[in-house]
Design a protein around this motif. Structure first.
Motif: not given
Length: 291
Positions: A115-118, A162-167, A186-189, A154-155
């Motif tokens: 909830g804090q993308p900064g 943000n993505s599976l690749d990132d993780t 929900f985030h993956m979409q 999600n971003r």
């Protein structure tokens, strides 16, 4: 015969309902188990074991929360202040202790605040601090035989993975057999440009160890437009070893409504039952035609 993937429900969506009530409702709906919100101080392990044992359920995972419910309780594994990072590591360790005592398989870890993308400093610096912190927590988790699963979000809600690749990249940098990843439909979409099934197959069964599910509207599976049969087929194709954990919200409701107990029980249970039965039918179809 393919393994039938168990379906659980995350208890944070039940808000402030007592654990006994959650277990009773989940059992009545037909879930295989529950996932517990990661607030170790609110639970008594003996009570949990007694309840799930009596109702024939299991606890699949501890859902770590970042930040915590109290003001100033950041649980920020990537924080530039060492003391704050140590607090976050201690929090993960407490979740691991709970998981061990109640036979849960894993603990969810978010490397940055939800909830804090900064960013605290820069993406590179924050990622490095998160890697170091999770590595320390993983050494403790390994001693307890508990897996840590990093969740990409999600971003619009987080700034690091943000993505599976990132993780997967972060998990590889941590370098522990007890650090894997998870997905949340929900985030993956939003983040998986070539689709959720392709992202799951690309990551594979070694890395993907836990799944949260809700439809594209964040409602129960089957109430939106996600390709659920293809998602489940991808999980079976990679011989997925974990569970499917549902955490949908009724239309028009936000996570804050759920955490504060502002969702009527009858509406929540009706949607959960619909989603559970829908997923079971989709999985039955996939299993029927899988070689």
């Amino acid at each position: 015969m393919p393994r039938e993937i168990p379906i659980c429900v995350n208890n944070w969506i039940f808000g402030n309902a007592p654990l006994r009530e959650v277990v009773e409702r989940a059992t009545k709906m037909g879930f295989d188990g529950i996932e517990l919100v990661g607030e170790p101080a609110i639970y008594k392990p003996a009570e949990i074991n007694g309840l799930v044992g009596a109702y024939g359920l299991n606890v699949c995972s501890i859902c770590g929360m970042y930040p915590g419910p109290e003001e100033g309780d950041l649980r920020a594994l990537c924080h530039p202040d060492r003391i704050e990072r140590e607090k976050a590591i201690d929090y993960v360790k407490a979740c691991v202790d709970l998981a061990k005592k109640i036979n849960a398989r894993s603990v969810l870890v978010a490397p940055s605040l939800v909830g804090q993308p900064g960013l605290f400093v820069s993406k590179a610096d924050d990622i490095q601090r998160a890697v170091e912190s999770i590595h320390k927590a993983a050494q403790y988790a390994e001693d307890q035989g508990i897996m840590l699963t990093i969740e990409p979000i999600n971003r619009y809600e987080v700034g690091l993975v943000n993505s599976l690749d990132d993780t997967v990249a972060m998990a590889k940098a941590i370098g522990s057999d007890f650090v894997r990843i998870m997905g949340d439909t929900f985030h993956m979409q939003i983040e998986e440009g070539d689709g959720i099934p392709n992202a799951l197959r690309r990551a594979g069964s070694y890395w993907v160890q836990h799944i949260h599910v809700a439809d594209n509207t964040r409602e129960a599976p089957g109430m939106g437009t996600m390709p659920w049969r293809e998602i489940i087929r991808a999980l079976h194709d990679i011989d997925y070893e974990g569970v499917i954990s549902m955490e949908p919200l009724p239309k028009g409701k936000a996570p804050y409504d759920a955490r504060n107990g502002n969702i009527p029980a009858d509406k929540l249970d009706m949607d959960l039952k619909f989603g559970l039965e829908f997923l079971k039918r989709e999985q039955d179809t996939v299993m029927r035609y899988k070689p």
